[in-house]
Design a protein around this motif. Sequence first.
Motif, mmCIF file in Angstrom:
data_model
loop_
_atom_site.group_PDB
_atom_site.id
_atom_site.type_symbol
_atom_site.label_atom_id
_atom_site.label_comp_id
_atom_site.label_asym_id
_atom_site.label_seq_id
_atom_site.Cartn_x
_atom_site.Cartn_y
_atom_site.Cartn_z
ATOM 1 N N ASP A 19 8.435 -6.520 1.584
ATOM 2 C CA ASP A 19 9.871 -6.778 1.494
ATOM 3 C C ASP A 19 10.524 -5.982 0.368
ATOM 4 O O ASP A 19 11.627 -5.459 0.530
ATOM 5 C CB ASP A 19 10.131 -8.280 1.314
ATOM 6 C CG ASP A 19 9.918 -9.012 2.635
ATOM 7 O OD1 ASP A 19 10.450 -8.539 3.660
ATOM 8 O OD2 ASP A 19 9.212 -10.035 2.657
ATOM 9 N N GLU A 20 9.822 -5.888 -0.727
ATOM 10 C CA GLU A 20 10.309 -5.128 -1.879
ATOM 11 C C GLU A 20 10.511 -3.664 -1.482
ATOM 12 O O GLU A 20 11.533 -3.046 -1.774
ATOM 13 C CB GLU A 20 9.247 -5.238 -2.963
ATOM 14 C CG GLU A 20 9.702 -4.975 -4.356
ATOM 15 C CD GLU A 20 8.503 -4.983 -5.301
ATOM 16 O OE1 GLU A 20 7.569 -5.812 -5.107
ATOM 17 O OE2 GLU A 20 8.480 -4.135 -6.206
ATOM 18 N N LEU A 21 9.498 -3.134 -0.802
ATOM 19 C CA LEU A 21 9.522 -1.731 -0.388
ATOM 20 C C LEU A 21 10.687 -1.471 0.584
ATOM 21 O O LEU A 21 11.469 -0.540 0.411
ATOM 22 C CB LEU A 21 8.183 -1.409 0.290
ATOM 23 C CG LEU A 21 7.828 0.036 0.573
ATOM 24 C CD1 LEU A 21 7.759 0.827 -0.723
ATOM 25 C CD2 LEU A 21 6.480 0.101 1.291
ATOM 26 N N LEU A 22 10.807 -2.334 1.599
ATOM 27 C CA LEU A 22 11.858 -2.131 2.600
ATOM 28 C C LEU A 22 13.247 -2.319 1.990
ATOM 29 O O LEU A 22 14.183 -1.604 2.344
ATOM 30 C CB LEU A 22 11.638 -3.065 3.794
ATOM 31 C CG LEU A 22 10.456 -2.662 4.686
ATOM 32 C CD1 LEU A 22 10.134 -3.751 5.698
ATOM 33 C CD2 LEU A 22 10.727 -1.343 5.412
ATOM 34 N N ALA A 23 13.357 -3.216 1.039
ATOM 35 C CA ALA A 23 14.653 -3.448 0.392
ATOM 36 C C ALA A 23 15.124 -2.212 -0.371
ATOM 37 O O ALA A 23 16.321 -2.001 -0.546
ATOM 38 C CB ALA A 23 14.565 -4.652 -0.545
ATOM 39 N N GLY A 24 14.182 -1.372 -0.786
ATOM 40 C CA GLY A 24 14.553 -0.185 -1.558
ATOM 41 C C GLY A 24 14.740 1.077 -0.738
ATOM 42 O O GLY A 24 15.013 2.146 -1.284
ATOM 43 N N MET A 25 14.583 0.981 0.563
ATOM 44 C CA MET A 25 14.620 2.179 1.410
ATOM 45 C C MET A 25 15.978 2.905 1.393
ATOM 46 O O MET A 25 16.018 4.127 1.303
ATOM 47 C CB MET A 25 14.252 1.833 2.859
ATOM 48 C CG MET A 25 12.766 1.650 3.078
ATOM 49 S SD MET A 25 11.837 3.147 2.669
ATOM 50 C CE MET A 25 10.164 2.485 2.651
ATOM 51 N N ALA A 26 17.056 2.151 1.480
ATOM 52 C CA ALA A 26 18.379 2.791 1.517
ATOM 53 C C ALA A 26 18.604 3.628 0.259
ATOM 54 O O ALA A 26 19.076 4.765 0.330
ATOM 55 C CB ALA A 26 19.469 1.738 1.675
ATOM 56 N N ASP A 27 18.235 3.076 -0.901
ATOM 57 C CA ASP A 27 18.402 3.806 -2.163
ATOM 58 C C ASP A 27 17.540 5.060 -2.210
ATOM 59 O O ASP A 27 17.855 6.023 -2.909
ATOM 60 C CB ASP A 27 18.036 2.908 -3.351
ATOM 61 C CG ASP A 27 19.113 1.870 -3.607
ATOM 62 O OD1 ASP A 27 20.258 2.096 -3.167
ATOM 63 O OD2 ASP A 27 18.800 0.830 -4.221
ATOM 64 N N ALA A 28 16.447 5.068 -1.453
ATOM 65 C CA ALA A 28 15.560 6.233 -1.435
ATOM 66 C C ALA A 28 15.968 7.233 -0.349
ATOM 67 O O ALA A 28 15.268 8.201 -0.093
ATOM 68 C CB ALA A 28 14.113 5.776 -1.215
ATOM 69 N N GLY A 29 17.104 6.965 0.312
ATOM 70 C CA GLY A 29 17.607 7.912 1.314
ATOM 71 C C GLY A 29 17.037 7.707 2.705
ATOM 72 O O GLY A 29 17.194 8.566 3.575
ATOM 73 N N VAL A 30 16.387 6.573 2.928
ATOM 74 C CA VAL A 30 15.844 6.290 4.262
ATOM 75 C C VAL A 30 16.851 5.429 5.012
ATOM 76 O O VAL A 30 17.165 4.312 4.585
ATOM 77 C CB VAL A 30 14.480 5.573 4.170
ATOM 78 C CG1 VAL A 30 13.955 5.235 5.560
ATOM 79 C CG2 VAL A 30 13.478 6.432 3.403
ATOM 80 N N GLY A 31 17.371 5.941 6.122
ATOM 81 C CA GLY A 31 18.439 5.247 6.820
ATOM 82 C C GLY A 31 17.995 4.407 7.998
ATOM 83 O O GLY A 31 18.579 3.372 8.298
ATOM 84 N N THR A 32 16.958 4.854 8.688
ATOM 85 C CA THR A 32 16.511 4.165 9.900
ATOM 86 C C THR A 32 14.992 4.259 10.021
ATOM 87 O O THR A 32 14.401 5.299 9.734
ATOM 88 C CB THR A 32 17.137 4.806 11.158
ATOM 89 O OG1 THR A 32 18.552 4.923 10.969
ATOM 90 C CG2 THR A 32 16.876 3.973 12.411
#
Length: 253
Positions: A19-32
């Motif tokens: 959950d931690e990892l997925l929550a940070g995806m947008a900030d890392a430039g991962v959109g989908t």
Amino acid sequence: MIFDTHAHYGDEQFDEDRDELLAGMADAGVGTIVEIGASMQSSRDAVRLAEKYPFVYAAAGVHPDHVGELNEEAMEELRQMCRKEKVVAVGEIGLDYHWDTEPREVQKHWFIWQLNLARETGLPVNIHSRDAAEDTMEIMKEHAKGLGGIIHCFSYSREMAKEYVKMGFSIGVGGVVTFKNGRKLKEIVKEIPLEKLVLETDCPYLAPEPNRGRRNDSRNIHFVAQQIAEIKGIDKELSLIHISEPTRLALIA
Ligand code: NI
């Protein structure tokens, strides 16, 4: 924004920090992200993950290593899963003659059945094929016409890549393209038009250089995009946009 067309966040390697990892995806430039099922259980988990995160979509399907678990009841359940709103593909399905976990005739039977399921539900497919180039092509020609989708972790010849593209499929490119022994895939990337290539991780597996051997996740796709951009002689951002958008439309439309 990055579009990871093939991930397995349901894998136990993510149990500690999923959950931690997925929550940070947008900030890392991962959109989908498309979370790919490989068994009945991982398909159920993929649907659940997609229902939890707006930017995660799911593919439901049974990998050739696990087709032994398919039966009447599972068929009906898969059919229902494929009709769910956030399920965008049938996969990963195909043939695996490297491990030969299930008899080849059994693999073929369920591969064809799942291609038909994709047709019935109007979904594209995500194809896994290892050491089974000829049989996969033969079945795809007969049963996958017009379905569209992705040939995941493409490992076959240039000629075959072109043939799949001609049939309307995209070629999935991940960490392997950054490997020293990834020369064959680099040549394919060079020849296939950008809009027919799609980015994928297959995480937690196949982390690209410089993280090869470690647990992979969607943030590493930057390294794959960088490599593709170098091969194509274009800007990395351009490669990201061109690679990501058409798939996004194809998968989510
Ligand atoms: Ni996979």
